[in-house]
Design a protein around this motif. Structure first.
Motif, PDB file in Angstrom:
ATOM      1  N   SER A   1     -10.787  -6.838  -0.529  1.00  0.00           N
ATOM      2  CA  SER A   1     -10.402  -5.502  -0.945  1.00  0.00           C
ATOM      3  C   SER A   1      -8.944  -5.532  -1.363  1.00  0.00           C
TER       4      SER A   1
ATOM      5  N   PRO B   1      -7.382   5.063 -14.932  1.00  0.00           N
ATOM      6  CA  PRO B   1      -8.219   4.297 -15.858  1.00  0.00           C
ATOM      7  C   PRO B   1      -7.380   3.650 -16.963  1.00  0.00           C
TER       8      PRO B   1
ATOM      9  N   GLU C   1     -11.944  -6.350 -13.826  1.00  0.00           N
ATOM     10  CA  GLU C   1     -13.373  -6.231 -14.103  1.00  0.00           C
ATOM     11  C   GLU C   1     -14.159  -7.323 -13.388  1.00  0.00           C
TER      12      GLU C   1
ATOM     13  N   ILE D   1     -14.344  -6.566  -9.585  1.00  0.00           N
ATOM     14  CA  ILE D   1     -15.308  -5.517  -9.246  1.00  0.00           C
ATOM     15  C   ILE D   1     -16.740  -6.025  -9.422  1.00  0.00           C
ATOM     16  N   GLU D   2     -16.996  -6.774 -10.500  1.00  0.00           N
ATOM     17  CA  GLU D   2     -18.343  -7.317 -10.747  1.00  0.00           C
ATOM     18  C   GLU D   2     -18.794  -8.233  -9.625  1.00  0.00           C
TER      19      GLU D   2
ATOM     20  N   ASN E   1     -13.575  -4.590  -3.711  1.00  0.00           N
ATOM     21  CA  ASN E   1     -13.287  -3.162  -3.560  1.00  0.00           C
ATOM     22  C   ASN E   1     -11.829  -2.882  -3.885  1.00  0.00           C
TER      23      ASN E   1
ATOM     24  N   ASP F   1      -9.609   5.953 -11.478  1.00  0.00           N
ATOM     25  CA  ASP F   1     -10.838   5.244 -11.824  1.00  0.00           C
ATOM     26  C   ASP F   1     -11.911   5.594 -10.794  1.00  0.00           C
ATOM     27  N   LYS F   2     -13.053   6.029 -11.255  1.00  0.00           N
ATOM     28  CA  LYS F   2     -14.126   6.500 -10.366  1.00  0.00           C
ATOM     29  C   LYS F   2     -14.710   5.375  -9.503  1.00  0.00           C
ATOM     30  N   ARG F   3     -14.433   4.131  -9.855  1.00  0.00           N
ATOM     31  CA  ARG F   3     -14.928   2.995  -9.057  1.00  0.00           C
ATOM     32  C   ARG F   3     -14.071   2.744  -7.816  1.00  0.00           C
ATOM     33  N   PHE F   4     -12.914   3.383  -7.740  1.00  0.00           N
ATOM     34  CA  PHE F   4     -11.988   3.165  -6.640  1.00  0.00           C
ATOM     35  C   PHE F   4     -12.208   4.212  -5.562  1.00  0.00           C
ATOM     36  N   GLU F   5     -11.907   3.826  -4.323  1.00  0.00           N
ATOM     37  CA  GLU F   5     -12.079   4.731  -3.185  1.00  0.00           C
ATOM     38  C   GLU F   5     -10.714   5.151  -2.637  1.00  0.00           C
TER      39      GLU F   5
END
Length: 98
Positions: A13, A26, A46, A49-50, A54, A73-77
């Motif tokens: 992470s 983004p 990229e 993440i692939e 995290n 970025d919506k992929r991040f928490e």
């Protein structure tokens, strides 16, 4: 380094804290390329993440820096300071780069 950890079979992470929260926006890494022997930062993200990596973002740091959660970025928490402590205390190992 986190990508290398994933390649070696570890979980990984990346926690964006302090001013690094701006990297959660983004396309923030799209033009970051420091040249050989390093790959462009956007490509590294990229691939990370692939491979199951995290990206976590400190919510308090976002607030301090005026970064809205809706903008990242919506992929991040988004996580709290308590979460950071828990993650680090329960980690098998950690690497901090400033």
């Amino acid at each position: 380094m986190a990508g290398v950890a994933l390649k070696k079979g570890h979980s990984a992470s990346v926690i964006l804290m302090v001013d690094a929260v701006h990297l959660a926006l983004p396309s923030a890494l799209d033009k970051v390329n420091i040249g050989a022997p390093f790959e462009p930062a956007g490509e590294l993200l990229e691939a990370f993440i692939e491979k199951g990596g995290n990206v976590l973002v400190c919510g308090a740091c976002m607030k301090h820096n005026g970064v809205e959660e809706s903008a990242i970025d919506k992929r991040f928490e988004v996580i709290s300071g308590d979460d950071v402590v828990e993650l680090l205390m329960n980690a098998k190992g950690s690497l901090q780069l400033n």
